[in-house]
Design a protein around this motif. Sequence first.
Motif, PDB file in Angstrom:
ATOM      1  N   VAL A 176       0.856  -1.193   0.000  1.00 34.64           N
ATOM      2  CA  VAL A 176       0.000   0.000   0.000  1.00 34.64           C
ATOM      3  C   VAL A 176       0.888   1.239   0.000  1.00 34.64           C
ATOM      4  O   VAL A 176       1.748   1.402   0.860  1.00 34.64           O
ATOM      5  N   LEU A 177       0.649   2.099  -0.971  1.00 39.10           N
ATOM      6  CA  LEU A 177       1.422   3.345  -1.083  1.00 39.10           C
ATOM      7  C   LEU A 177       0.488   4.524  -0.849  1.00 39.10           C
ATOM      8  O   LEU A 177      -0.529   4.669  -1.537  1.00 39.10           O
ATOM      9  N   LYS A 178       0.851   5.373   0.120  1.00 34.13           N
ATOM     10  CA  LYS A 178       0.182   6.668   0.227  1.00 34.13           C
ATOM     11  C   LYS A 178       0.915   7.542  -0.788  1.00 34.13           C
ATOM     12  O   LYS A 178       2.064   7.893  -0.606  1.00 34.13           O
ATOM     13  N   VAL A 179       0.252   7.830  -1.870  1.00 29.88           N
ATOM     14  CA  VAL A 179       0.882   8.555  -2.976  1.00 29.88           C
ATOM     15  C   VAL A 179       1.324   9.935  -2.497  1.00 29.88           C
ATOM     16  O   VAL A 179       0.570  10.649  -1.834  1.00 29.88           O
ATOM     17  N   SER A 180       2.558  10.280  -2.853  1.00 30.14           N
ATOM     18  CA  SER A 180       3.123  11.535  -2.361  1.00 30.14           C
ATOM     19  C   SER A 180       2.428  12.757  -2.954  1.00 30.14           C
ATOM     20  O   SER A 180       1.962  12.742  -4.097  1.00 30.14           O
ATOM     21  N   HIS A 181       2.408  13.808  -2.178  1.00 34.24           N
ATOM     22  CA  HIS A 181       2.012  15.145  -2.626  1.00 34.24           C
ATOM     23  C   HIS A 181       0.658  15.145  -3.340  1.00 34.24           C
ATOM     24  O   HIS A 181       0.499  15.750  -4.397  1.00 34.24           O
ATOM     25  N   HIS A 182      -0.295  14.430  -2.752  1.00 32.12           N
ATOM     26  CA  HIS A 182      -1.683  14.497  -3.226  1.00 32.12           C
ATOM     27  C   HIS A 182      -1.824  14.155  -4.707  1.00 32.12           C
ATOM     28  O   HIS A 182      -2.727  14.661  -5.380  1.00 32.12           O
ATOM     29  N   GLY A 183      -0.906  13.349  -5.208  1.00 30.91           N
ATOM     30  CA  GLY A 183      -1.005  12.947  -6.612  1.00 30.91           C
ATOM     31  C   GLY A 183      -0.419  13.952  -7.586  1.00 30.91           C
ATOM     32  O   GLY A 183      -0.611  13.822  -8.793  1.00 30.91           O
ATOM     33  N   ALA A 184       0.325  14.931  -7.094  1.00 33.67           N
ATOM     34  CA  ALA A 184       0.977  15.895  -7.999  1.00 33.67           C
ATOM     35  C   ALA A 184       1.992  15.155  -8.874  1.00 33.67           C
ATOM     36  O   ALA A 184       2.539  14.127  -8.470  1.00 33.67           O
ATOM     37  N   SER A 185       2.255  15.700 -10.041  1.00 31.60           N
ATOM     38  CA  SER A 185       3.158  14.987 -10.954  1.00 31.60           C
ATOM     39  C   SER A 185       4.576  14.944 -10.401  1.00 31.60           C
ATOM     40  O   SER A 185       5.340  14.049 -10.722  1.00 31.60           O
ATOM     41  N   ASN A 186       4.943  15.901  -9.536  1.00 28.00           N
ATOM     42  CA  ASN A 186       6.306  15.860  -8.981  1.00 28.00           C
ATOM     43  C   ASN A 186       6.425  14.884  -7.807  1.00 28.00           C
ATOM     44  O   ASN A 186       7.499  14.698  -7.259  1.00 28.00           O
ATOM     45  N   GLY A 187       5.313  14.261  -7.421  1.00 29.87           N
ATOM     46  CA  GLY A 187       5.351  13.333  -6.281  1.00 29.87           C
ATOM     47  C   GLY A 187       5.585  11.883  -6.673  1.00 29.87           C
ATOM     48  O   GLY A 187       5.934  11.062  -5.836  1.00 29.87           O
ATOM     49  N   THR A 188       5.370  11.563  -7.933  1.00 29.43           N
ATOM     50  CA  THR A 188       5.428  10.157  -8.355  1.00 29.43           C
ATOM     51  C   THR A 188       6.018  10.080  -9.758  1.00 29.43           C
ATOM     52  O   THR A 188       5.726  10.928 -10.595  1.00 29.43           O
TER      53      THR A 188
END
Length: 366
Positions: free
Chosen positions: A223-235
Motif C-alpha cells: 500500500v502506497l500513500k501517494v506523495s504530494h496528493h497525486g501531484a506529478s512531482n510526487g510520483t
Amino acid sequence: MRRGFYGLLTLVLGFIIGCAPSSKPSSNPSTPETSSSGALQVVFFDVGQGDSALIVFPNGKTMLIDGGETTQGRRLVQKLNQRGVKQIDWLVATHPHSDHIGGLIQVLNSFPVVEVWDIAMPFESPVYRDFLLAVRRAKTPDGKRPVFRKVRSGLTLEPAPEVRLSVLAPREPLLVGTRSDPNNNSLVLRVDAPGGSFLFTGDIEREGRRRLYEARVNLRAEVLKVSHHGASNGTDRAFLDRVKPRVAVISVGASNRYGHPHRETLALLQGVRLYRTDWHGDIVMRLGADKQLQIATERRAPTQPAPAKPSTKAIHSGIVIGNRHSKVYHAPDCPRLPKPENQVRFRSAEEATRAGYRPHTCVEGE
Ligand SMILES: [Zn+2]
Ligand SMILES: [Zn+2]
C-alpha cells in the motif's frame, strides 16, 4: 451516529485484496476498536485537500500521521472519537505545511499524546507556530509533557509484536534549495506487518525520492500513500517500479485549486487499485491474523472513471494553454481551447499547476 457510519461502511464495501476465493471478510471490516482487535488498521481520513492517516496497531496503540488543514481539526477529532481513539501514542507531522499539521493542533488540544514526531526544520508560518505551541501545552495520559522527537531516518520501532516501523527519511543534512524543501524533507515511513507493508511518503518530490534511492532503503510496499496528493512531482515510473504497490491512496480535496491529482500520476497508477479520499471519503484498511488486506470505504467512488490518458502532445511538447478566466489548462490539441483572447501559454503542465491552473480532460472529452 457511530452505528450509522460503520453500517454504511460495511454495506458499501468490503473489497478484499488478494484473498483466496474461499476467504470471508469479517462481518465488519472497519471495526473501530483500538485495543486487542489483533488487527492492524490504517485509516486514511478524508480531510479535504490535505493528508491524515491513523494507524491502530494490533495492541491498540495509535499513530496519527498528519491532520489536514486547521479547518479540519474539529472534524478530525470527531472522527477519532467515533473510532474509539482515547489517546495518540505517536503524533507525526511529516512536514510543516498547513495541509498536514493544521488539524493536528486540535488533536493536541483534545487527546492525550505520548510522543510528537517532527522533522524540526527551520520553518516560519503562523500554523507551524501554533502547532508548536499546542505541542507545548499538550499532555500525556498521566499529565506530563509529551516527548518531542526530532525524527531522522534510521529510527525504527516495534509498536506491537511483529509490527515494525522504520523511518526512511529525512536524513541529515536536510535538503536545501529544492523546489520545496519542506516537501522534499518530508518524513517518510514504512510499516511492515505480517501480510503487508504500508509506505507513507508525505509530500516528497524528486530530490527526496533520489535520496531514498541513494540510501538503498527497502521501498517495496503493498500500500502506497501517494506523495504530494497525486501531484506529478510526487510520483514517477522509477519510484513506482521500486515500490510496486498493489494499492495506492491519494489524499486529495475535490476540485482543489492545484489540479491534484495530476493526470500523469493517474496514468502511471493504471493497474494499481486506486483509492481517493475525494471520491471514497474515509478509507479503512485492515490487516488481520489471516494476513489479508481488507479495504472499506465511506463512499463509493462516483463513477470510477478511467484516468484520463495524458495528451501526448501536452507531455512531449510540454506546452499547455490556460484559460485566464476559468484557470483551467488544456493540451494544445484540445478541441475545447479557450478563445484566443483568453489564452495563457505555459511551458509545462507543472508551470500551469504552480500558477493555480487545473487540468482539463482534453482527450476523453467531458
Ligand atoms: Zn507539503
Ligand atoms: Zn501537502
